[in-house]
Write an enzyme that holds these catalytic residues in place. Structure first.
Site: not given
Length: 744
Positions: A488, A590, A482-483, A594, A297
């Site tokens: 990110k 993901t 998100k985390r 969504k 991942h």
């Protein structure tokens, strides 16, 4: 499920003077009573999913929907004067951190929905991922006692507990079964550690801080604890029903390792076969090679599990011996295959006193898969390049997916009903039929605009209630949830928002469509730089939301304690999904799927699954900016000078706000550290924030301009909904079932 009996007893249920928790437990217990038992799928091959995390979310609504009684339950409760939405007080079982755990939950949902025998194994943490509070802008971690509401959806299996042995202690692994409802009723089995206080600490917290030796050893105990319990159950169960000839074990069982956390299961599997069942080491290894599969991942080095041999030898000496022995077998095999010394070193399982668990997984697993096409190519050409040359058919791609049951049917009833009206109800059981929406009419566009307005208002009302920030429903909603991790690039979004704010303040930015930027993120407790970014975002939010000159045009919200239930509202109510990771570092994502399925356009880089989203929904219906993987490789090769990319005074002002006194970090120095990481560090701006900032700001302005034409923007959003069927986890699971697991 025996729906008739359930609905009869629900109608008879006395609800007078009962609080929400009591009603939740009584209704859930009633549903479990009539739901039917778990399908054992005997006589056919079963797949088993080993994952450190399962980000399940709230079970009540999802399970009632899967059992086909959600609407009837809503109606019966309404007749009793109870709004079913009161059960939103029951908080999530946050037994996961982010995408990894949510993917595991989606996979189990899809497998049950399609009647495929996939069962999960994990840990029943006493406390889930911490509950996030914000004090003076800083993240504060509080214990998440998710079991305080009761756990009516789990069944304790006291008679099936197992003893897990460490060098210094013995621990009971007591299974709790959570049924996963669909065409079949599959099982998520979570093990709780019991015994003395030291034993119970193993399943106390998800991801204990591992910045000390004690924390690292506790993490190793967790990984071995649930992996050994799962593998022991499968091996002993096979011996009991089929005898001790294990050559056919892989014909009945396949074990999927969800990232590197459970890879130690391979060593335990071999230990059991050799020690308990007297099978030769080489034969046990060969059986393992036909049994295990591995999903990678991440390409981030810090997330690829590796263990100092001193830690493993200290608490698991037998496992350490087996790992060394597997490594020796691998070295001999690599030599026989003609590998170079460099290749053998690259693939080594044990070197320099360290066990490399990803290399163990790649060596033993019959198949290795990435989770988006770009990610898989990086695995083949970079991270596992040596393996790919020696075993060219081992690494496959299985692009991630999400369950449309939770992420469309459950969280967006209004859009689901519009889809029913437009293309029929068949998409609910065959998500591929969503493609039929591509031929939408102007009437559908108009109705979609109303649906989006309704979902946006629901989200903004919830934010006003929870966060105290009032936002008009005319605002364009950007969301980055998100985390929190530097790759990110929430920090880049913060800089971009500041540039919009400064432009509004000085009058150089005119005609900006009113917009709000929603951030939701938790940082790992020991990740100081990520926590500094949270503080910075909260400082920006306070400044902008308090400014009467601009707050009718621009607002910022940092939502507290972001979780699955909050996400259900955000993905349905947002206009734009911000997916802005540094190209090449987001394996898939993901959250992007969504948002897409609920009609948000993607604003992002060509990274992870964004690439495939754009391919299917069209570049013209999304907003792509920034450096590509090849661009970044070239920048690294030529030498990246981050300072040269903030010559623009707007960029410079945003970045300098970290150190010029505009915002306070409470005297901690954490903002100066953020600044240094971009400008002054030995390897400055390792995530290319400053390189991409200019194109990011321009893209945000372009989106705001396009949003002025509501009809055309809605068409872009609908095109994303129509193209989202591919990103259903039903498709992903079918690919695993057909090409890796070979289950039906």
């Amino acid at each position: 499920m025996d729906k008739t009996l359930f609905l009869r007893d629900l109608a008879l249920l006395d609800t007078e003077n009962k609080d929400v928790t009591t009603l939740y437990n009584e209704i859930s217990t009633l549903a479990m009573q009539y739901a039917g038992g778990i399908d054992e799928a005997k006589g056919r091959k079963n797949a088993y999913y080993l994952s450190m995390e399962y980000l399940i979310g709230r079970s009540f609504y999802n399970n009632l929907m899967a059992l086909g009684v959600l609407e009837e339950t809503r109606e019966i409760l309404a007749r009793k004067g109870i709004d079913i939405n009161v059960f939103e007080e029951i908080e999530d079982a946050a037994l996961g951190n982010g995408g990894l755990g949510r993917l595991a939950a989606c996979f189990l949902d899809s497998a049950a929905g399609m009647g495929l025998p996939l069962h999960g194994f994990g840990i029943r943490y006493k406390y889930g991922l911490f509950k996030q509070a914000v004090e003076n802008g800083f993240q504060v971690e509080l214990p998440d006692d998710w079991q305080r509401f009761g756990d009516p959806w789990s069944i304790r299996r006291e008679d099936e507990k197992r003893v897990i042995e460490f060098a210094d202690m013995k621990v009971y692994a007591v299974p709790y079964d959570m049924p996963v409802f669909g065409k079949s009723v599959n099982r998520l089995r979570l093990f709780q550690a019991e015994g003395d206080a030291a034993a119970e600490k193993i399943s106390e917290y998800l991801y204990p801080a591992d910045d000390t030796e004690e924390g690292k050893i506790l993490r190793l105990r967790q990984e071995y604890f649930f992996s050994a319990a799962a593998v022991g159950e499968l091996v002993d169960g096979y011996a009991e029903s089929c005898g001790t000839d294990f050559k056919n074990f892989p014909d009945c069982n396949v074990i999927q390792l969800n990232d590197t956390h459970p890879v130690i299961a391979i060593a335990e599997f071999i230990r059991l076969l050799t020690v308990r069942y007297c099978i030769s080491f080489s034969e046990a290894l060969n059986i393992a090679k036909r049994t295990f599969a591995y999903t990678n991942h991440t390409v981030l080095p810090e997330a690829l599990e590796r263990w100092k041999d001193e830690y493993v030898k200290k608490i698991l000496p037998d496992i350490a011996d087996i790992l060394v022995k597997i490594s020796s077998y691998a070295e001999r095999e690599y030599s026989a295959l003609g590998c170079s010394k460099e290749q053998a070193t690259d693939m080594a399982i044990y070197r320099d006193g360290t066990f490399y668990m990803a290399n163990l997984a790649v060596y033993v697993a019959k198949k290795v898969n990435g989770v988006a096409r770009l990610h898989t190519e990086i695995l083949k050409n970079d991270l596992f390049a040596s393996t790919n040359k020696i075993f060219p058919n081992k690494i496959q791609n299985k692009t991630n997916g999400i369950t449309h049951r939770r992420w469309l049917e459950l969280c967006n009833m209004e859009l689901s009903l519009l889809l029913d009206e437009t293309i029929g109800r068949g998409w609910r059981t065959d998500i591929g039929q969503l493609n039929n929406l591509s031929r939408f009419t102007q009437d559908t566009v108009n109705k979609f605009i109303e649906v989006k307005r309704t979902k946006k208002q629901q989200l903004l009302d919830f934010i006003a209630q929870r966060e105290g920030v009032e936002i008009p429903d005319s605002f364009l909603v950007f969301s980055q949830v998100k985390r929190l991790h530097e790759y990110k690039r929430q920090l880049m979004t913060a800089f971009a928002v500041l540039e919009l704010y400064y432009g509004l303040k000085c009058g150089t930015l005119r005609g900006l469509h009113p917009c709000v930027f929603i951030f939701g993120a938790k940082s790992a407790p020991s990740y100081k730089r990520a926590k500094a970014i949270i503080k910075f975002i909260n400082e920006i939010a306070y400044r902008i939301n308090s400014d009467k000159q601009t707050n009718d045009t621009l607002k910022v919200v940092f939502i507290r304690n972001y979780n699955v239930s909050y996400a259900e509202k955000i993905v349905a109510g947002s206009d734009v999904s911000l997916q802005v990771s540094t190209a090449g570092l987001e394996a898939s994502g993901t959250g992007n799927m969504k948002f897409m399925m609920n009609g948000a356009v993607t604003c992002g880089t060509m990274d992870g699954a964004n690439i495939e989203i754009v391919e299917r929904a069209g570049l013209e219906n999304n907003y792509i900016f920034g450096a590509t993987v090849n661009d970044i490789a070239k920048l690294k090769e030529e030498g990246y000078n981050s300072i040269s990319y903030i010559s623009n005074p707007n960029h410079r002002k945003a970045v300098d706000s970290l150190i010029d006194g505009t915002f306070s970090d409470g005297g901690t120095g954490c903002f100066k550290d953020l600044y240094d990481s971009l400008i002054n560090a030995e390897n400055p701006d390792g995530y290319f924030v400053l390189y991409d900032l200019d194109s990011y700001v321009k893209t945000l302005l372009s989106i705001c301009k396009d949003y002025n034409n509501k009809i055309n923007f809605a068409k872009k959003q609908l095109a994303n909904v129509a193209s989202s069927a591919y990103f259903s986890s039903d498709r992903t699971i079918k690919e695993y079932a057909d090409y890796i697991w070979h289950i039906t």
